[in-house]
Scaffold this active site. Structure first.
Site, PDB file in Angstrom:
ATOM      1  N   ASP A  83       0.859  -1.177   0.000  1.00  0.00           N
ATOM      2  CA  ASP A  83       0.000   0.000   0.000  1.00  0.00           C
ATOM      3  C   ASP A  83       0.907   1.244   0.000  1.00  0.00           C
ATOM      4  O   ASP A  83       2.121   1.147   0.212  1.00  0.00           O
ATOM      5  CB  ASP A  83      -0.937  -0.034   1.231  1.00  0.00           C
ATOM      6  CG  ASP A  83      -2.139   0.856   1.036  1.00  0.00           C
ATOM      7  OD1 ASP A  83      -3.129   0.683   1.761  1.00  0.00           O
ATOM      8  OD2 ASP A  83      -2.105   1.725   0.126  1.00  0.00           O
TER       9      ASP A  83
HETATM   10  C1  GLC Z   1      -4.149   4.338  -0.244  1.00  0.00           C
HETATM   11  C2  GLC Z   1      -5.069   3.240   0.218  1.00  0.00           C
HETATM   12  C3  GLC Z   1      -5.235   2.118  -0.760  1.00  0.00           C
HETATM   13  C4  GLC Z   1      -5.146   2.662  -2.175  1.00  0.00           C
HETATM   14  C5  GLC Z   1      -3.732   3.164  -2.378  1.00  0.00           C
HETATM   15  C6  GLC Z   1      -3.558   3.808  -3.765  1.00  0.00           C
HETATM   16  O1  GLC Z   1      -3.359   4.780   0.818  1.00  0.00           O
HETATM   17  O2  GLC Z   1      -4.800   2.667   1.497  1.00  0.00           O
HETATM   18  O3  GLC Z   1      -6.495   1.503  -0.502  1.00  0.00           O
HETATM   19  O4  GLC Z   1      -5.432   1.643  -3.119  1.00  0.00           O
HETATM   20  O5  GLC Z   1      -3.335   4.101  -1.375  1.00  0.00           O
HETATM   21  O6  GLC Z   1      -4.345   4.944  -3.855  1.00  0.00           O
END
Ligand code: GLC
Length: 734
Positions: free
Chosen positions: A289
């Site tokens: 993430d």
């Molecule tokens: C964010 C979220 C995740 C998302 C990623 C890309 O922090 O936790 O769910 O897909 O970053 O945007």
């Protein structure tokens, strides 16, 4: 004369054989994907390999002056980009750099958060689960995939299947509620919708199961926190939706932010490699993430960026989202033997395999289509409306105040949500446009079309202390026959980082209802929110309560249709509504208390029962469950048992009924929840008609239970199947 043609043909054939033999295997579309991947990997340098394991972003800043600079900074060999833009031509421009300027011409994988729609925004996932209609959710995901694909997206970071029982946590909005089985069913529906029959499909995009795993247990509902999850809880609650998604062929998985009982998800080899790759055989890849690798330092398991990169990579995270730590440190760690090259090759193989499966090597560019044909087509809108309709839950309808009767000539439409549009989109609606949204007021205007006069007053803002609008609201209410009070949450009160210490609405909204209550007019309370709300003070003041959730672009019309009676509501809650924040966590499949009589262990100051359990939802008709029957009451573990129930629509109008089938195992070597949802089915039952619902119980699948190692076991003894208010006994005898 015939000779020259034959000669030309031979020459051409010779040429194409020579050409093909000179063409590298990885560029030959007649070769198998495995051959193409291994040929390509064998040609790559360590830098080229590691670049494939990195993801940067593109288009967050679409300022014309910066685009050139932004594009210049993107290395042609980058593995993936998070594409915040939606212009296929811009995406193609960047893709062309990769195809022409990188030594081996490896296409970039463009990813984005397509969570509940792309430009046509559907209801938030928590609401979609209240439809209990996986087929419709799959259709919505497929429509979202088409809009996204035509906008340059190959990969969505969705579905989010985090079981959550703490609605203080804002991301409860993004998943399918408190139950593991429900998250599994809808997660699979979304994967199938996104990926279609196969990944190379014209509108297929790769899915990404997230957030792996246990993120919904984030301590105190506070985001990004420690989650104390026992191995037993991991296997019985949090892992099953991911296992189902992997079995459905989900291409990728995203590692979560949370620390799982001392080992953060993003550095957790047990979940990322032992379970996901070795036990479940996932052939895709794991992306971290956003900054989750670098955050391992904050979480106290990496002393610096290099160690963070090392721990994440060795645990089983193949791609680094945004941190660039893999690019910075992996080559050096391979050089000094700390990271084996074959682990790098394995990771690169997983990433490249997906690019080949998506067809990106042979079709790297997005066809450029007219936006009118790309977004918000009549089909998109029809699905959005249908899903919004089936997601709406009628929570209360005292004295059948709904649907509105013919005596009503004037309706007061009051509240901060009444004419609001943007907040109906909900969190993670990046490409949604406010002007695409049908507001509650617009829906009512269309529905009642002058037959009934609407009078509007905002009354108050979503929060703050200003009650100056109350007087006007009370005046409007006094001059009306009934009040539709529209309250709720702003879209950024839920979703990521949307943590709230209370799930009650701000006091000013409650005080508005108190003021309206004093008019003596019936109140229909319409709620638009991204989580279960604390309604203990509002519920007694409302004659009816409709949970609209955040319905996306097309909620206004179905809501109005339910209020007018044109539509019979069919939604049921996918998550329990606590009576108050103090009851959290409270969910339907809790374990039994050690003291079951005399209310021992209950709260001293408030009732202990939640306001509404998962599965609660009213209809305008009545469904009568006849006596359920069971095919056998004693079965062997390798036999099946069929239970059926006839449901009669005893009312005067058609309606859809969702039958939820639970099992219970009251005595087991590991304590089990008081009941466990194992199957559900929604059917339309015409007025006066009946429908038969069946549940075939397969003991190994439906009655077995995991231990703390994930080994499933099935014990003989007494079991019950629970449907409606019936509990039917049967026995496993061997
Ligand atoms: C964010 C979220 C995740 C998302 C990623 C890309 O922090 O936790 O769910 O897909 O970053 O945007």
């Amino acid at each position: 004369m015939r000779k020259p043609i034959i000669i030309i043909l031979i020459c051409f054939t010779q040429f194409s054989i020579v050409a093909q033999s000179e063409q590298p295997v990885y560029k030959n579309k007649n070769e198998s994907i495995d051959n193409r991947v291994s040929d390509l990997v064998s040609r790559m340098t360590i830098e080229e390999k590691v670049l494939q394991l990195n993801q940067y972003m593109l288009g967050e800043n679409t300022n014309e002056n910066n685009i050139g600079e932004v594009i210049k900074k993107i290395p042609p060999g980058i593995g993936s980009l998070i594409y915040f833009g939606n212009d296929p031509e811009w995406r193609n421009q960047v893709q062309k750099i990769a195809m022409d300027k990188s030594r081996l011409g490896i296409p970039i994988l463009f990813g984005f958060d397509v969570i509940h729609g792309y430009r046509t925004v559907y209801p938030i996932s928590l609401a979609q689960a209240c439809s209990w209609n996986p087929g419709l959710v799959e259709q919505a995901a497929a429509m979202a995939a088409k809009e996204a694909k035509l906008s340059g997206i190959d990969w969505t970071f969705s579905p989010m299947i985090d079981v959550s029982r703490d609605p203080r946590w804002g991301r409860v909005a993004e998943g399918y509620g408190e139950d593991s089985y429900v998250n599994a069913v809808f997660g699979v529906a979304a994967v199938n919708g996104y990926q279609g029959q196969n990944l190379s499909g014209k509108y297929s995009i790769a899915a990404c199961l997230k957030h792996y795993v246990g993120y919904g247990e984030s301590e105190g509902g506070r985001d990004y926190r420690y989650s104390d999850i026992s191995s037993q809880a991991l296997w019985e609650t949090y892992l099953p939706p991911f296992k189902a998604g992997i079995e459905a062929g989900a291409a990728t998985v995203m590692s979560a932010f949370n620390d799982i009982s001392g080992i953060p998800a993003t550095a957790n080899k047990y979940i990322l490699t032992d379970i996901l790759k070795e036990k479940w055989g996932h052939s895709g890849f794991v992306v971290s993430d956003w900054h989750a690798i670098r955050q391992l330092i904050n979480q106290g398991v990496a002393k610096d960026r290099k160690e963070a990169a090392y721990k994440a990579f060795m645990a089983g995270v193949e791609m680094d989202m945004i941190d660039n730590l893999y690019f910075e440190y992996l080559p050096e760690m391979v050089e000094n033997g700390k990271v084996p090259m074959d682990k790098i090759d394995e990771a690169v193989t997983r990433v490249l395999r997906l690019k080949f499966e998506l067809g990106l090597f042979d079709n790297p560019y997005t066809p450029v289509t007219d936006t009118k044909l790309r977004y918000l087509t009549p089909e998109d809108i029809a699905i959005a409306e249908k899903l919004a309709e089936e997601s709406i839950v009628l929570l209360k309808n005292k004295n059948n105040v709904l649907p509105i009767n013919s005596m009503v000539k004037n309706i007061a439409v009051i509240g901060p949500m009444a004419k609001d549009k943007a907040n109906l989109l909900g969190a993670w609606s990046h490409n949604g446009q406010e002007h695409d949204v049908v507001s509650i007021y617009e829906g009512l205007s269309e529905e009642f079309d002058k037959k009934i006069k609407l009078k509007y007053a905002k009354g108050c803002d979503f929060d703050g202390e200003d009650e100056s609008g109350f007087e006007k609201a009370v005046e409007v209410a006094n001059n009306s026959d009934i009040i539709i009070a529209c309250l709720g949450e702003k879209m950024d009160w839920s979703g990521e980082n949307g943590t709230r210490s209370t799930i009650a609405l701000p006091k000013v909204q409650e005080r508005l209802i108190e003021a309206l209550k004093n008019t003596g007019k019936p109140i229909i309370l319409v709620l638009s929110n991204g989580r279960p709300l604390e309604l203990m003070r509002l519920e007694p003041m409302a004659d009816a309560i409709i949970e609209l959730w955040q319905p996306g672009v097309a909620g206004g019309y179905p809501l109005a249709g339910i209020i007018s009676g044109r539509i019979n509501p069919s939604g049921k809650l996918s998550i329990t509504f606590p009576l108050s924040t103090g009851q959290i966590p409270t969910y339907y499949n809790m374990r039994q208390s050690a003291r079951v009589n005399g209310g021992k262990g209950n709260y001293q100051d408030i009732p202990t029962k939640p306001l509404y359990w998962l599965g609660h939802g009213l209809s305008y008709t009545n469904f009568e469950y006849k006596r359920a029957s069971i095919s056998k009451t004693k079965i062997k573990r390798n036999e099946t048992v069929k239970v059926e129930v006839i449901v009669e629509n005893t009312g005067d109008r058609d309606g859809s009924e969702v039958v939820l089938w639970y099992i219970s195992d009251p005595f087991c070597s590991i304590s089990r929840p008081v009941k466990e949802l194992k199957f559900f089915e929604k059917k339309l039952i015409k007025a006066g008609q009946t429908q038969k619902y069946e549940f075939e119980i397969v003991p190994e699948q439906d009655l077995s239970y995991p231990n703390a190692k994930g080994e499933r076991f099935l014990e003989k003894g007494d079991y019950f199947v629970i449907v409606g208010d019936q509990k039917i006994h049967f026995e496993i005898i061997d």
